[in-house]
Scaffold this motif. Structure first.
Motif, short mmCIF file in Angstrom:
data_model
loop_
_atom_site.label_atom_id
_atom_site.label_comp_id
_atom_site.label_asym_id
_atom_site.label_seq_id
_atom_site.Cartn_x
_atom_site.Cartn_y
_atom_site.Cartn_z
N SER A 99 0.85 -1.18 0.00
CA SER A 99 0.00 0.00 0.00
C SER A 99 0.89 1.23 0.00
CB SER A 99 -0.89 0.01 1.26
OG SER A 99 -1.45 1.28 1.44
N PRO A 100 0.48 2.31 -0.66
CA PRO A 100 1.32 3.50 -0.67
C PRO A 100 1.28 4.30 0.63
CG PRO A 100 -0.66 3.89 -1.94
CD PRO A 100 -0.71 2.45 -1.52
N GLY A 101 0.34 4.01 1.51
CA GLY A 101 0.28 4.79 2.74
C GLY A 101 -1.10 4.77 3.36
N ILE A 102 -1.49 5.90 3.96
CA ILE A 102 -2.75 5.92 4.70
C ILE A 102 -3.71 7.00 4.22
CG2 ILE A 102 -1.85 4.95 6.85
CD1 ILE A 102 -1.76 7.90 7.92
N VAL A 103 -4.97 6.75 4.56
CA VAL A 103 -6.04 7.71 4.35
C VAL A 103 -6.65 7.95 5.73
CG1 VAL A 103 -8.34 7.98 3.36
CG2 VAL A 103 -6.53 6.94 2.02
N PHE A 104 -6.86 9.23 6.09
CA PHE A 104 -7.38 9.51 7.43
C PHE A 104 -8.42 10.62 7.39
CE2 PHE A 104 -4.87 13.37 7.85
CZ PHE A 104 -3.79 13.12 7.03
N PRO A 105 -9.32 10.62 8.36
CA PRO A 105 -10.47 11.52 8.30
C PRO A 105 -10.23 12.91 8.90
CG PRO A 105 -10.67 10.10 10.20
CD PRO A 105 -9.41 9.69 9.50
N ALA A 106 -10.95 13.90 8.38
CA ALA A 106 -11.10 15.20 9.04
C ALA A 106 -12.49 15.18 9.66
CB ALA A 106 -10.98 16.33 8.04
N MET A 107 -12.58 15.48 10.94
CA MET A 107 -13.82 15.22 11.67
C MET A 107 -14.49 16.49 12.18
SD MET A 107 -12.65 11.82 13.73
CE MET A 107 -11.69 12.77 14.85
N LEU A 108 -15.81 16.38 12.33
CA LEU A 108 -16.62 17.48 12.85
C LEU A 108 -17.29 17.03 14.13
CD1 LEU A 108 -18.19 18.43 9.44
CD2 LEU A 108 -17.03 20.09 10.91
N GLY A 109 -17.17 17.83 15.18
CA GLY A 109 -17.81 17.47 16.44
C GLY A 109 -18.47 18.67 17.08
N LEU A 110 -19.46 18.38 17.94
CA LEU A 110 -20.10 19.41 18.74
C LEU A 110 -19.38 19.50 20.07
CD1 LEU A 110 -23.91 18.52 18.66
CD2 LEU A 110 -22.84 20.46 17.52
N THR A 111 -19.22 20.71 20.61
CA THR A 111 -18.69 20.78 21.97
C THR A 111 -19.79 20.35 22.95
OG1 THR A 111 -19.24 23.12 22.01
CG2 THR A 111 -16.97 22.53 21.48
N ALA A 112 -19.37 20.06 24.18
CA ALA A 112 -20.28 19.42 25.13
C ALA A 112 -21.54 20.24 25.39
CB ALA A 112 -19.56 19.13 26.43
N GLU A 113 -21.35 21.54 25.64
CA GLU A 113 -22.53 22.37 25.87
C GLU A 113 -22.44 23.61 24.98
OE1 GLU A 113 -22.61 23.11 30.04
OE2 GLU A 113 -23.00 21.00 30.47
N PRO A 114 -22.72 23.42 23.70
CA PRO A 114 -22.54 24.55 22.80
C PRO A 114 -23.49 25.69 23.13
CG PRO A 114 -23.67 22.74 21.68
CD PRO A 114 -23.25 22.23 23.03
N ALA A 115 -22.99 26.92 23.03
CA ALA A 115 -23.82 28.08 23.31
C ALA A 115 -24.89 28.25 22.23
CB ALA A 115 -22.95 29.34 23.39
N ASN A 116 -24.59 27.73 21.04
CA ASN A 116 -25.53 27.85 19.92
C ASN A 116 -25.82 26.46 19.35
OD1 ASN A 116 -25.43 30.91 19.78
ND2 ASN A 116 -23.27 30.39 19.45
N PRO A 117 -26.57 25.67 20.09
CA PRO A 117 -26.73 24.26 19.72
C PRO A 117 -27.37 24.04 18.35
CG PRO A 117 -28.24 24.86 21.49
CD PRO A 117 -27.30 26.00 21.33
#
Lengths: 577, 387
Positions: free
Chosen positions: B295-313
């Motif tokens: 294999s030539p190498g790796i593929v890896f994700p860019a991720m999106l998450g919510l903070t625990a208590e978002p001020a603007n849910p």
């Protein structure tokens, strides 16, 4: 009864209260983050990181060998930078070498340039074919450049020297300007040779300044990451700073913190040794009878001295500055073959270039970021300058040795704490409201507080060296005349040490406007800063944009430096520079 | 005496200023009952309505391309202001964790790489929470939904100089890189300095069976591990280091070293496939060594998450939804900054950009952040011993 009276006497002294206040501020700004760092290394796995670093099969490559390399680089940087800075300071302040004013201005600029610009300048000349890509000037002319000159200890040390000799220059020049001509005239009357005057009068008189310059260059040299990473890694030359940065950026923060605590301890040892070397001697040269500094006539030597000084400032200021400027005009990053363009400064968005990013001068937040940066630099210079001066005064006057040593230590180590850890500590301390005080988080104030903590060493070391020159007899005379502590500071010490103190504030300003690592954790989009803008571009590989902003930062720093020199001149019209 | 005290106070003033200077009052928290709100049950219109009431959303992003997202989002939802902070993944992780611990103001959304560290330091600690918009759930494989939703994949793969090698990759098996012909001719960022390269090293260890197989295919005999080397992947790294692999500090340095045109014998190196798009701009000739075994190498994700208590849910959820792309086959304006040849959309209904080999053809290993996180530290330690 006697004890009570003693306590009462101590408490009656204003210096006691000032010392307590300084200590309290330093505890909040430095000791608490440092303690947090230590606590963090024991929290997760009960101190296993200490064993990993100090006594495991990894220790050799993780700590001991990088330690050796770091000491080599930092001591080399400290010693050579102090020698060169001291030499230039002597040329500029004491000699009659022509063009010394220009040399004096140019000698302060390397510190305002980012260290990677000087490393880049080194590479553009000395890079050999080891890494591949485009070779440097020498290699492309067919000259074989050995790895020793291209990569590793030699280029890393020399690059850092080129960057940090400015520190010694600023501190030592201020000290030399404080030596009255009467001292030298007196020595000359006794028939002392020029060399003897230099060795027995000028040198001892600036010893505290030389020590301060060395301590600052040493600490910068041991904590710098960018230069060893760029010029060291290709030959696997690892330092504590590359190991520290690597541990943190690969997610092993505890191990990184252990390494940074060890850095702080090393710095403490160096500080102790340095103070021991100068302990118990008086360096006071500013007495009641001030006189103009005398110029040393150098005769025919002036030409070789001029040549040496010019070569030094050209190699460290003009060439790296030009390399940086040219790099923003290159159509292709770091490659002359692609031709030149002003696009990265002025261009409208063009999808075929840099993914459509427009020129930096067209960036609407640039002006706001510039203003924010200057405001932050000025506010921090003011706060750190004041704190550094008062701390240095306390260390000078307070009778308790442990208190003086403690303050000296806390005022020296902040920039050995990685910015990311210091930033995290300030979030922890100021992130939530404390009683009636609302949370400072997200405000301009927390940036000022954090910046003051991080840049304190410059202000403290320069103030300490400047105050060390002022004879106690002046203060005693004022005391006899009934002047209080504040009045003595304001009317005697401050004017007499103004040159050193302003120099320190200038160094603080420059550090603050170009340093990213600390503020990036605390900054919000509401207060854009230039250093953060460079990251925006660099993170996407837009070298020219990033370098253009860096050049703007350098220009701001140089302007501040020039302004500081003017202020110094205005404060002490009776000395020429 | 009076004199003294007054002057002492003057001297102390700047210090006091430092500590007690003007702090803006903390913003008052929304008292909407955010916790009990069932956002999953809302229609898109209802979510937009709530988000518009909130009026803003704050995001930390590891790429400055977030500026383009901001413009597109504000064009689509004019009532909602995006406040974007560019901050590298390492610093973002530290900042989010510190802000969470201090209970201070923080972002609503985090767009972050460095998945293995994000999982251990943020997701497991409850600093970041997953949010998978229902609209896209059907077209996302499970590994792109948990522990956080991923909107695209980046690479660290073997690249070569196509000007010097016009007939294709000079390497067809990774083990060639350990032979004399490539001594001092393989460039990579030091995996002990950058997390994505440590992920690459870790994957080589996790894929040790494939590495052993490739060894046998290349050398014609089964691999014999040296003492103290746990698996074939790490043996490869040890041999690679012993073959004078060149370490550097930054992907740009790898690109310039491998890609610069006019070289007689350019090195090969591990870097981002998507940097090939800068070839013309920078005068490079980077090309991917697709098809190299195993294999030539790796593929890896860019991720999106919510903070625990978002001020603007609500606005936070709307932004994540937006950054997953619209329902056109390129993901539309929202996804445009990430629609780059050499990066790959995670959604199966978004067509990968042309001008790059498909994810299948690339045959890079897709990392499993959870498994990577488990052994990553050991791999870092192993690398420290073979310098």
């Amino acid at each position: 009864m006697i004890a009570v009276r003693r306590v009462t006497t101590i408490l009656a002294r204003p210096i006691t209260w000032i010392a307590l206040l300084v200590a309290a501020v330093l505890v909040v700004l430095v000791a608490a983050p440092l303690a947090g760092l230590v606590a963090a290394t024991f929290r997760e796995d009960g101190g296993g990181s200490w064993a990993d670093v100090l006594a495991s099969p990894l220790s050799q490559n993780l700590f001991w060998q990088p330690l050796g390399n770091s000491l080599l680089v930092a001591i080399g940087t400290g010693v050579i930078a102090t020698l060169l800075g001291g030499f230039l300071a002597w040329v500029v302040v004491m000699s009659d070498v022509p063009g010394r004013k220009i040399i004096g201005i140019l000698a302060t600029i390397p510190f305002a340039l980012p260290s990677f610009a000087i490393a880049l300048a080194w590479e553009s000349v000395f890079r050999n074919e080891r890494l591949g890509g485009n070779p440097g000037l020498l290699a492309s002319m067919g000259i074989a450049v050995p790895d020793l000159l291209s990569w590793g200890a030699v280029p890393v040390t020399l690059t850092l020297v080129a960057h940090y000799y400015s520190l010694s220059f600023v501190v030592v020049a201020a000290a030399l300007a404080g030596i009255g001509g009467d001292l030298i005239a007196a020595a000359e009357l006794t028939g002392a040779s020029r060399a003897r005057v230099a060795a027995r009068i000028a040198l001892p008189a600036v010893a505290p300044a030389l020590l301060s310059g060395f301590l600052l260059a040493f600490a910068e040299g041991i904590s710098n990451f960018a230069v060893p990473a760029l010029l060291g890694l290709p030959v696997r030359f690892q330092t504590l700073s590359t190991r520290l940065y690597g541990a943190i950026s690969t997610g092993d923060t505890e191990r990184g913190y252990v390494l940074s605590i060890l850095l702080v301890l090393i710095a403490a040892v160096v500080l102790y040794l340095g103070n021991r070397a100068t302990r118990g001697r008086s360096f006071a040269v500013i007495t009641g009878k001030a006189s103009r500094p005398r110029t040393v006539r150098t005769g025919l030597w002036r030409w070789p001295l001029l040549a040496a000084s010019l070569a030094l400032v050209t190699a460290t200021t003009i060439i790296p500055g030009l390399v940086l400027a040219v790099s923003t005009l290159l159509r292709r990053s770091n490659d002359l073959d692609g031709g030149f363009t002003l696009h990265f400064w002025l261009g409208e968005s063009d999808p075929s270039i840099a993914q459509g990013f427009r020129g930096v001068l067209r960036d609407p937040v640039l002006l706001q970021a510039g203003v924010g940066t200057i405001a932050l630099g000025a506010a921090v210079a003011l706060c750190a300058g004041a704190l550094g001066l008062v701390a240095a005064y306390v260390v000078r006057r307070v009778r308790s040795k442990p208190v003086a040593a403690g303050i000296g230590f806390l005022a020296y180590v902040p920039f050995l704490i990685p910015g990311i850890a210091l930033g995290a500590a300030f979030i922890a301390q100021f992130g939530a409201p404390i009683g009636p005080i609302p949370s400072l988080y997200g405000t301009f104030a927390i940036l000022v507080v954090a910046g003051t903590a991080a840049s304190l060493p410059f202000a403290f070391q320069t103030s300490r060296s400047a105050l060390g020159q002022v004879s106690n007899e002046l203060e005693e005379a004022a005391l006899v005349a009934g002047a209080g502590t504040g009045r003595r500071i304001g009317r005697i010490l401050l004017p007499l040490s103004a040159r050193g103190v302003t120099g320190g504030a200038m160094l603080v300003f420059v550090t603050m406007v170009r340093d990213l690592s600390l503020v990036v954790l605390l900054v919000t989009p509401a207060t854009p800063l230039l250093a953060v803008q460079t990251f925006r571009y660099a993170s996407e590989g837009f070298t020219q944009h990033a370098n253009a902003i860096t050049l703007v930062i350098a220009a701001v720093s140089v302007a501040a430096t020039l302004l500081a020199r003017r202020l110094q001149g205005a404060r002490r019209p009776w000395t020429e520079s | 005496m009076q004199h003294r005290i007054r002057w002492a106070a003057v001297a102390a003033a700047p210090l006091a200023l430092v500590l007690a200077s003007c702090a803006a009052p903390a913003e008052s928290e929304e008292t909407v009952d955010a916790a009990s709100m069932n956002y999953a049950a809302l229609s898109h219109e209802e979510l937009v309505e709530l988000a518009t009431e909130e009026g803003e959303v704050s995001v930390y992003a590891f790429t400055s391309r977030i500026a383009t997202v901001e413009e597109a989002f504000e064009a689509e939802y004019p009532g909602i202001d995006v406040i974007a902070t560019d901050i590298s993944s390492t610093e973002q992780i530290q900042r989010l964790a510190s802000e969470h611990a201090a209970g201070s103001a923080t972002a609503d959304v985090a767009y972050v790489s460095d998945a293995p560290v994000v999982i251990t330091e943020l997701v497991e600690e409850g600093v970041l929470l997953p949010y998978v918009p229902e609209r896209v759930a059907g077209s996302l494989a499970d590994e792109y939904q948990t522990p956080l939703v991923a909107n695209r994949l980046s690479t660290k793969v073997l690249m070569y100089n196509e000007e010097a090698h016009p007939d294709g990759s000079p390497v067809d098996n990774l083990w060639q890189l350990t032979e004399a012909a490539w001594a001092g001719k393989v460039v990579l960022v030091d995996p002990n300095v950058r997390g994505d390269y440590l992920d690459l090293a870790t994957e080589l260890s996790l894929q040790s069976d494939a590495m052993a197989e490739a060894y046998e295919a290349h050398f014609g005999e089964a691999i014999v591990l040296e003492d103290g080397v746990p698996d074939a992947g790490l043996q490869f790294l040890k041999d690679l280091y012993a073959n004078d692999a060149i370490l550097t500090d930054d992907t740009d340095n790898v690109n310039a070293a491998v890609g610069a045109t006019g070289q007689d014998a350019p090195p090969v190196g591990f870097t981002s496939y998507s940097d090939r798009r800068d070839n013309e701009d920078e005068g490079w000739a980077l090309q991917v060594a697709a098809g190299v075994a195993p294999s030539p190498g790796i593929v890896f994700p860019a991720m999106l998450g919510l903070t625990a208590e978002p001020a603007n849910p609500a606005a936070a959820r709307l932004l994540i939804d937006f950054m997953m792309g619209d329902d056109s086959e390129t993901g539309g304006a929202a996804f445009e900054p990430f629609y780059v040849a050499g990066d790959y959309p995670t959604r199966s209904d978004v067509v990968a950009p042309a001008d790059a080999v498909s994810l299948d053809e690339l045959s890079a290993w897709i990392i499993d952040p959870q498994r990577t996180a488990e052994v990553r530290g050991d791999v870092a330690d192993f690398l420290l011993t073979i310098q």
